[in-house]
Scaffold this active site. Structure first.
Site, PDB file in Angstrom:
ATOM      1  N   GLY A  10      23.638 114.405 132.215  1.00  0.00           N
ATOM      2  CA  GLY A  10      23.551 114.752 133.749  1.00  0.00           C
ATOM      3  C   GLY A  10      22.604 113.544 134.154  1.00  0.00           C
ATOM      4  O   GLY A  10      21.990 112.774 133.434  1.00  0.00           O
ATOM      5  N   ALA A  58      21.957 122.905 134.663  1.00  0.00           N
ATOM      6  CA  ALA A  58      22.102 123.846 135.681  1.00  0.00           C
ATOM      7  C   ALA A  58      23.380 123.415 136.370  1.00  0.00           C
ATOM      8  O   ALA A  58      24.094 122.484 136.507  1.00  0.00           O
ATOM      9  CB  ALA A  58      20.878 123.720 136.770  1.00  0.00           C
ATOM     10  N   THR A  60      24.262 122.752 139.785  1.00  0.00           N
ATOM     11  CA  THR A  60      23.362 122.452 140.846  1.00  0.00           C
ATOM     12  C   THR A  60      24.282 122.211 142.244  1.00  0.00           C
ATOM     13  O   THR A  60      23.678 121.650 142.981  1.00  0.00           O
ATOM     14  CB  THR A  60      22.875 121.220 140.573  1.00  0.00           C
ATOM     15  OG1 THR A  60      24.079 120.235 140.072  1.00  0.00           O
ATOM     16  CG2 THR A  60      21.960 121.258 139.187  1.00  0.00           C
ATOM     17  N   THR A  99      13.454 123.936 140.945  1.00  0.00           N
ATOM     18  CA  THR A  99      13.993 123.257 142.192  1.00  0.00           C
ATOM     19  C   THR A  99      12.971 123.763 143.411  1.00  0.00           C
ATOM     20  O   THR A  99      12.511 124.787 143.362  1.00  0.00           O
ATOM     21  CB  THR A  99      15.425 123.518 142.460  1.00  0.00           C
ATOM     22  OG1 THR A  99      15.675 123.047 144.014  1.00  0.00           O
ATOM     23  CG2 THR A  99      15.402 125.034 142.612  1.00  0.00           C
ATOM     24  N   TYR A 123      21.616 129.256 145.214  1.00  0.00           N
ATOM     25  CA  TYR A 123      21.537 128.224 144.184  1.00  0.00           C
ATOM     26  C   TYR A 123      19.781 128.638 144.204  1.00  0.00           C
ATOM     27  O   TYR A 123      19.419 128.804 142.922  1.00  0.00           O
ATOM     28  CB  TYR A 123      21.652 126.852 144.751  1.00  0.00           C
ATOM     29  CG  TYR A 123      20.758 126.060 143.819  1.00  0.00           C
ATOM     30  CD1 TYR A 123      21.210 125.812 142.341  1.00  0.00           C
ATOM     31  CD2 TYR A 123      19.893 125.277 144.377  1.00  0.00           C
ATOM     32  CE1 TYR A 123      20.567 124.762 141.909  1.00  0.00           C
ATOM     33  CE2 TYR A 123      19.176 124.081 143.795  1.00  0.00           C
ATOM     34  CZ  TYR A 123      19.644 123.856 142.485  1.00  0.00           C
ATOM     35  OH  TYR A 123      19.028 123.172 141.433  1.00  0.00           O
ATOM     36  N   LYS A 127      18.111 129.918 140.648  1.00  0.00           N
ATOM     37  CA  LYS A 127      17.058 129.226 139.694  1.00  0.00           C
ATOM     38  C   LYS A 127      15.521 129.987 139.638  1.00  0.00           C
ATOM     39  O   LYS A 127      14.894 129.803 138.797  1.00  0.00           O
ATOM     40  CB  LYS A 127      16.773 127.791 140.473  1.00  0.00           C
ATOM     41  CG  LYS A 127      17.954 126.873 140.556  1.00  0.00           C
ATOM     42  CD  LYS A 127      18.078 126.370 139.094  1.00  0.00           C
ATOM     43  CE  LYS A 127      17.328 125.476 138.667  1.00  0.00           C
ATOM     44  NZ  LYS A 127      17.405 124.871 137.214  1.00  0.00           N
ATOM     45  N   TRP A 148      15.554 116.791 145.553  1.00  0.00           N
ATOM     46  CA  TRP A 148      16.115 115.763 146.194  1.00  0.00           C
ATOM     47  C   TRP A 148      16.195 114.519 145.160  1.00  0.00           C
ATOM     48  O   TRP A 148      15.953 113.258 145.453  1.00  0.00           O
ATOM     49  CB  TRP A 148      15.456 115.103 147.424  1.00  0.00           C
ATOM     50  CG  TRP A 148      15.698 116.058 148.551  1.00  0.00           C
ATOM     51  CD1 TRP A 148      15.977 117.615 148.436  1.00  0.00           C
ATOM     52  CD2 TRP A 148      15.585 115.928 149.819  1.00  0.00           C
ATOM     53  NE1 TRP A 148      16.003 118.202 149.827  1.00  0.00           N
ATOM     54  CE2 TRP A 148      15.847 117.110 150.666  1.00  0.00           C
ATOM     55  CE3 TRP A 148      15.219 114.872 150.672  1.00  0.00           C
ATOM     56  CZ2 TRP A 148      15.745 117.084 152.095  1.00  0.00           C
ATOM     57  CZ3 TRP A 148      15.178 114.798 152.147  1.00  0.00           C
ATOM     58  CH2 TRP A 148      15.643 115.831 152.920  1.00  0.00           C
TER      59      TRP A 148
END
Length: 277
Positions: A10, A58, A60, A99, A123, A127, A148
């Site tokens: 990833g 994850a 995402t 996050t 989301y 998390k 970000w």
């Protein structure tokens, strides 16, 4: 040290494999040898005999999480629980990548590490479930919140550059009332390289310094890449219809990391470095 890294192919996982691989033996884990949320996940991680597990993998896609919150919980919540259980069996620390979206986004200043999480979308809730599982099951852990992210081949920077090559009619439209902390994956990986040897366990915000709106992020990318002539129109979050509800203001303040000397450069400098790289 043997370091197992989930989501090894990833955006952040691949960067971690490259940076940490210079000093440690990397055990890359991806869909071929680890299925997060499956009953076999714990045994699959235990079989690595790793000395440390880093868990950036994850689900995402925030809009897809909104459409299927149960899947988001299964991967990001229960999947992280499996990783934590494996670390408990191995008696090794875990680095869990979380996050900015665990926060509600109704603050007026950047969030500190111990501000109260209150996610407003599926989301973020999934998390946060992962964070809770880590805290419930382990004593030795690093919860590292990022925001970000850009790096690799699929990210906001590359999307803006692709649009600049063939701008849509009327130019680009970017939200100017959603704010965050643009963060370069390479800088996160460098900071994590130092953090994992510190044994200073706890919660960290590892983000590039500064605050940006999506609009200012995009216009900075265009300026640094030589696309100043591309028109960008500011729009509001309410004008951008999507399945998920993004928190409007979630810049993160790196207080805990800075106390250890882990301070990432300003986000504008990081964007310039990414473009040069």
């Amino acid at each position: 040290m043997k370091v197992a890294i989930t989501g090894a192919h990833g955006q952040l996982g691949s960067e971690l494999c490259a940076v940490l691989g210079a000093e440690h033996t990397i055990i890359p884990l991806d869909h071929s040898n680890l299925e997060l949320g499956s009953p076999e996940a714990v045994a699959q991680i235990v079989a690595t005999r790793a000395d440390l597990v880093v868990h950036p993998a994850a689900f995402t896609n925030v809009d897809a999480c909104a459409r299927d919150p149960e899947l988001a919980y299964r991967i990001n919540g229960l999947g992280t629980r499996s990783v934590a259980l494996a670390c408990r069996k191995l008696k090794v620390p875990l680095v869990y990548i979380s996050t900015n979206e665990v926060f509600a986004g109704d603050a007026l200043t950047p969030y500190y590490e111990y501000d109260q999480p209150r996610p407003v979308n599926a989301y973020g809730r999934s998390k946060l479930a992962g964070e809770l599982a880590v805290r419930e099951l382990l004593d030795a852990f690093y919860i590292v919140r990022v925001a970000w992210l850009f790096g690799g081949t699929r990210n906001f920077v590359r999307t803006v550059l692709r649009l600049a090559e063939q701008p849509p009619s009327g130019g680009l439209r970017m939200v100017d009332d959603e704010f965050g902390s643009p963060t370069y994956t390479f800088d996160v990986a460098l900071a994590l390289r130092e953090l994992i040897t510190s044994e200073q366990y706890g919660t960290y915000h590892l983000v590039n310094r500064g605050v940006a709106s999506r609009y200012s992020f995009a216009t900075t990318i265009l300026r640094l890449a030589g696309y100043e002539d591309v028109a960008v129109t500011p729009i509001k979050l309410a004008d951008f219809v999507r399945d998920s509800t993004p928190p409007p203001y979630t810049p993160l303040s790196n207080l805990a990391g800075a106390a250890l000397g882990l301070s990432l450069r300003p986000w504008e400098d990081a964007v310039a470095a990414f473009l040069q790289r």
